[in-house]
Design a protein around this motif. Structure first.
Motif: not given
Length: 176
Positions: A32-35, A125-133, A145-150, A160-165
């Motif tokens: 996890r990180f901040y802009l 952090e361990w994040l459950d991708v099955e709960h990714l919305q 560039y955003v795969q989803g969010e928690w 918390l947004r998940l980025l697609d590297h």
């Protein structure tokens, strides 16, 4: 003959708490990180080659390069570009480079390596991708560039947004 595991007690409970904690983890490991905008993002740990703190004088500016790029660094003999991730994602706030160290996340896909400069680092952090919305209220320019969010617990409207590297690394925006 197979005997009981040396890591478990007779009633199959882990001997040490660390092993028990590892067995109860769910999901995948993320950083996890901040802009500068204080938005929080995450990248999967498997996409990250290295996380480092770079002094600004170790980032060599390159004339006539994209304004999204801060310059290059030498990572153990390999020269890699360092980008302002916030500027890449369209943040109005530029990264403050007038400080002692800049956090850089080196992401990799196949033979492509890029350093992403961020405002500050969070935790692994361990994040459950099955709960990714599905991402909601994402500006069009960052949607690819955003795969989803928690949703963040206890904080209304914060996510918390998940980025697609891979999408970031292969973006046509680097050519501009």
């Amino acid at each position: 003959m197979v005997g009981p595991s040396p890591f478990l007690t007779e009633d199959n409970q882990p001997l040490n708490p660390e092993l028990q904690a590892l067995q109860s983890l769910e999901g995948e490991l993320h950083l996890r990180f901040y802009l500068p905008s204080r938005e929080e993002f995450a990248l999967p740990a498997i996409a990250i080659r290295e996380v480092m703190q770079q002094t600004p004088d170790r980032i060599t500016p390159i004339p006539n390069a994209s304004p999204l790029l801060l310059g290059t660094i030498n990572l153990r003999g390999q020269v890699i570009w360092v980008a302002d991730l916030g500027q890449f994602l369209g943040s109005p706030n530029a990264l403050n480079t007038d400080r002692s160290e800049i956090p850089v996340i080196a992401v990799e896909d196949q033979e492509t390596l890029l350093g992403l400069a961020v405002e500050s680092l969070g935790d692994m952090e361990w994040l459950d991708v099955e709960h990714l919305q599905s991402a909601t209220n994402v500006p069009d320019h960052i949607a690819p560039y955003v795969q989803g969010e928690w949703p963040l617990e206890g904080e209304s409207q914060r996510v918390l947004r998940l980025l697609d590297h891979v999408a970031i690394l292969r973006s046509a925006r680097w050519a501009t």
